[in-house]
Scaffold this active site. Structure first.
Site, PDB file in Angstrom:
ATOM      1  N   GLU B  47     -19.751 -13.949  26.876  1.00  0.00           N
ATOM      2  CA  GLU B  47     -19.724 -12.666  27.567  1.00  0.00           C
ATOM      3  C   GLU B  47     -20.823 -11.803  26.960  1.00  0.00           C
ATOM      4  O   GLU B  47     -20.878 -11.611  25.751  1.00  0.00           O
ATOM      5  CB  GLU B  47     -18.348 -12.032  27.338  1.00  0.00           C
ATOM      6  CG  GLU B  47     -18.066 -10.812  28.168  1.00  0.00           C
ATOM      7  CD  GLU B  47     -16.671 -10.225  27.851  1.00  0.00           C
ATOM      8  OE1 GLU B  47     -15.745 -10.985  27.492  1.00  0.00           O
ATOM      9  OE2 GLU B  47     -16.545  -9.005  27.950  1.00  0.00           O
ATOM     10  N   ASP B  58     -14.145   0.610  24.832  1.00  0.00           N
ATOM     11  CA  ASP B  58     -14.601   0.033  23.570  1.00  0.00           C
ATOM     12  C   ASP B  58     -14.315   0.913  22.367  1.00  0.00           C
ATOM     13  O   ASP B  58     -14.459   2.127  22.411  1.00  0.00           O
ATOM     14  CB  ASP B  58     -16.099  -0.263  23.653  1.00  0.00           C
ATOM     15  CG  ASP B  58     -16.381  -1.470  24.536  1.00  0.00           C
ATOM     16  OD1 ASP B  58     -15.775  -2.521  24.283  1.00  0.00           O
ATOM     17  OD2 ASP B  58     -17.167  -1.343  25.488  1.00  0.00           O
ATOM     18  N   TYR B 170      -8.342 -12.072  32.724  1.00  0.00           N
ATOM     19  CA  TYR B 170      -8.529 -11.490  31.394  1.00  0.00           C
ATOM     20  C   TYR B 170      -7.246 -10.752  31.045  1.00  0.00           C
ATOM     21  O   TYR B 170      -6.969  -9.681  31.564  1.00  0.00           O
ATOM     22  CB  TYR B 170      -9.709 -10.513  31.454  1.00  0.00           C
ATOM     23  CG  TYR B 170     -10.259 -10.025  30.133  1.00  0.00           C
ATOM     24  CD1 TYR B 170      -9.455  -9.392  29.195  1.00  0.00           C
ATOM     25  CD2 TYR B 170     -11.617 -10.167  29.850  1.00  0.00           C
ATOM     26  CE1 TYR B 170      -9.987  -8.936  27.996  1.00  0.00           C
ATOM     27  CE2 TYR B 170     -12.161  -9.696  28.656  1.00  0.00           C
ATOM     28  CZ  TYR B 170     -11.327  -9.078  27.731  1.00  0.00           C
ATOM     29  OH  TYR B 170     -11.866  -8.613  26.555  1.00  0.00           O
TER      30      TYR B 170
END
Lengths: 388, 259
Positions: B47, B58, B170
């Site tokens: 990725e 993040d 995911y």
């Protein structure tokens, strides 16, 4: 039909708005959407909120006719006095609504972002009143220029965390509050401070602030027998502007949202997606979000609420800009002419009115004085050195 | 039609193994070597993060790497150019925030990915309800759009997410942003088990999978793991060599475990 939109489940105002959030937050936004609709339509909730607005925040806020400025500028100028609300700005309207709603939803904690500190102070205040834990994220640049508000928040029992990422201003505080919410969503409500973010926030926050416009509509009618020719407010995210525009959107009044030249999302931005919404956004050729630069921490934001983008796109509202120098002049003009020290944010609206008065001779102008300038006095001392 | 990413992961899974997908921040100094080190040490796919100014999913490590990459002048265009030269023989997915896609335009972005040799895209701030237009463009170009399943998703939402997912599902390992954690969150395997129950697509756990032991623990339920902050941390501290050693260690642990 009113131009004021009630977005559907897709959260759109025209092409703008939506819900661009991490999957983790989607159920929370959906839950909030349902809870808000339920509360808004519940007379008991509305009565509780009205009582708080009346007996705690001090509503209705009055309007003041500015005789001195009117004479100087050749217009008839009225101020909607949101600066007289408890905590010193319009922010309390939204915060009391959201914290009451958070409590109704069983949340124990709120997080909030703040720029100038007005929304942070309002959030800390409402959390203290209604017994919720409160954490406020604030960019380190803003902490430095608004240390009094930082202390106020701590005095009110809130935790204030400095944000060191990115431009260390409002946009980064929003990022950090969203990161907190992603991790704490089960117990925490994100008390967003403007008409921005993912659906239902832009709609919900506007509904909580439309009391400004609804009151002003009646007050202007009583004072002048009609609606004003111009309704002017400053725009960062755009909550005080949406609040007052709501009352006049279906009248012939020209709606003017004044943006800082260094944070002019509508006039210099392009459609983009950040902080959960599609709206006008200052960005570079690859879609990196630009850093805004404004003398006023509360307007230091590269985006704008999606309903403003919509109103701009259909031509219902206009979004001119003013420079920092014009703002400093506007700040002093209102202080000296009317004995009212405006927040630097509102000095943007004053600056535009003063600059454009020559084109509005004889017209009635209503300006939303959304906050008082006490918080800015320290910063202005270092700018207006000849006065010290 | 099964895309290249899903086909590659299936080959690993059908062979009785577990998938390992490391994440590297594109544009960070030395990132190309780090990608090669991942490929050389047993990654099934990689990725590649396209750095964004406002990465809300993040934590501090990937934020910092992104900021350094941006300050160094990295752009989607420069990263795609370098990806084109990689030729490492395993599928690549980009991880990017939606404004990067929206600003370029859906068709153009999808075609840029194809031209760069990228197989898949992960767009963490583009949930199911907003993904439609992008997915049309991505499907048409043959780009697999990986969808994220979150621990907060109610049972009636997961099948919709899995149905729309291409490449793999995911499975978000915890409530929170990317970053290393001391322990694998309990929610990681609970969610992966819920997702496995409703889909035959590969299910990989990412966010908060921090070391070889946690990768094994996660893979007891899932088909493998995505490892981001732990890999990026090593890239920032020790360059591609440290990345290679770490990926090899996790690969070894996954291969030695009995499933």
């Amino acid at each position: 039909m009113s131009i004021l939109q009630t977005p559907g489940s897709d959260g759109r105002f025209g092409e703008f708005g939506g819900r661009y959030v991490p999957e983790t937050l989607v159920p929370a936004c959906q839950e909030l959407e349902v809870a808000f609709e339920d509360a808004w339509n519940d007379p008991l909730f509305r009565a509780d909120l009205d009582q708080l607005l009346r007996e705690y925040a001090g509503r209705p806020s009055m309007i003041t006719e500015c005789h001195n400025l009117s004479e100087q500028l050749g217009i008839r100028l009225f101020l909607k006095r949101e600066d007289l609300n408890h905590t010193g700005s319009h922010k309390i309207n939204n915060v009391l609504g959201q914290v009451l709603l958070a409590k109704r939803m069983g949340k124990k904690r709120i997080v909030a972002e703040t720029g100038a500190g007005q929304h942070g102070v309002a959030s800390a205040t409402a959390a203290a009143l209604l017994g919720l834990e409160c954490k406020v994220y604030m960019g380190e640049v803003d902490i430095a220029r608004q240390e009094l508000n930082v202390f106020r928040m701590r005095l009110l029992g809130a935790e204030v965390e400095g944000v060191t990422s990115g431009s260390r201003t409002l946009k980064d505080a929003v990022n950090e509050a969203m990161r907190d919410w992603v991790a704490s969503v089960e117990t925490t409500h994100y008390c967003l401070g403007s008409v921005m973010g993912p659906h239902p926030y832009p709609f919900m926050v506007r509904q909580f602030h439309r009391v400004i416009g609804d009151e002003a509509f009646e007050q202007m009618n009583d004072a002048t027998g009609t609606s004003p020719d111009f309704v002017v407010a400053c725009v960062g995210g755009g909550s005080n502007a949406m609040g007052i525009f709501s009352g006049f959107i279906d009248t012939p009044a020209r709606l003017i949202g004044v943006e800082p030249a260094g944070g002019a999302a509508v006039s210099r931005g392009q459609p983009g997606v950040v902080h959960g919404m599609k709206s006008f956004l200052m960005q570079d050729e690859y879609g990196q979000v630009a850093e805004a630069h404004s003398i006023s921490a509360g307007l230091d934001y590269p985006g704008v609420g999606p309903e403003h983008s919509y109103l701009a796109s259909i031509g219902r509202a206009e979004y001119p800009t003013v420079t920092d120098d014009e703002v400093i002049a506007g700040f002093q003009l209102m202080s000296r002419s009317e004995g009212i020290i405006p927040a630097l944010e509102c000095a943007h609206a004053m600056a535009w009115i003063s600059r454009e008065a020559k084109n509005m001779q004889g017209k009635t102008v209503l300006m939303n004085l959304s906050g008082r300038g006490d918080k800015d006095v320290g910063q202005m001392m270092s700018i207006l050195k000849d006065l010290t | 039609m099964t895309g290249r990413l899903e086909a590659t992961l299936r080959t690993r899974i059908d062979g009785g193994g577990k998938c390992l997908v490391p994440y590297i921040t594109g544009g960070y100094p030395g990132w190309v070597d780090a990608v090669r080190a991942c490929a050389a040490n047993g990654a099934d796919a990689i990725e590649i993060g396209i750095p964004f100014s406002d990465p809300v999913m993040d934590g501090p490590v990937i934020q910092q790497a992104s900021q350094i990459a941006l300050e160094g002048g990295a752009t989607p265009v420069s990263i795609f150019q370098e990806i084109r030269t990689l030729d490492i023989g395993i599928p690549l997915a980009v991880m990017c925030y939606y404004n990067t896609v929206f600003h370029a335009g859906h068709e153009r972005f999808a075609n840029d990915l194809v031209a760069a040799g990228v197989s898949a895209a992960i767009v963490p701030d583009l949930p199911l309800e907003e993904a439609g237009d992008w997915c049309v463009a991505a499907d048409a170009a043959g780009i697999e759009t990986v969808m994220l399943a979150a621990p907060t998703a109610p049972d009636n939402r997961l099948p919709l997410v899995a149905e729309r997912a291409r490449g793999f599902v995911y499975s978000v390992g915890l409530l929170g942003v990317t970053g290393e954690r001391k322990e694998l969150a309990l929610t990681a395997t609970i969610l992966a088990a819920r997702v496995k129950k409703i889909t035959n697509k590969p299910v990989l756990i990412g966010v908060g999978v921090s070391n070889a032991a946690q990768a094994v623990e996660a893979s007891r339920v899932a088909d493998g793991v995505i490892m981001g902050a732990s890999v990026v941390n090593r890239m920032m501290d020790g360059g591609s060599e440290a990345v290679g050693l770490f990926v090899a260690e996790v690969r070894g642990a996954l291969d030695r475990a009995s499933w």
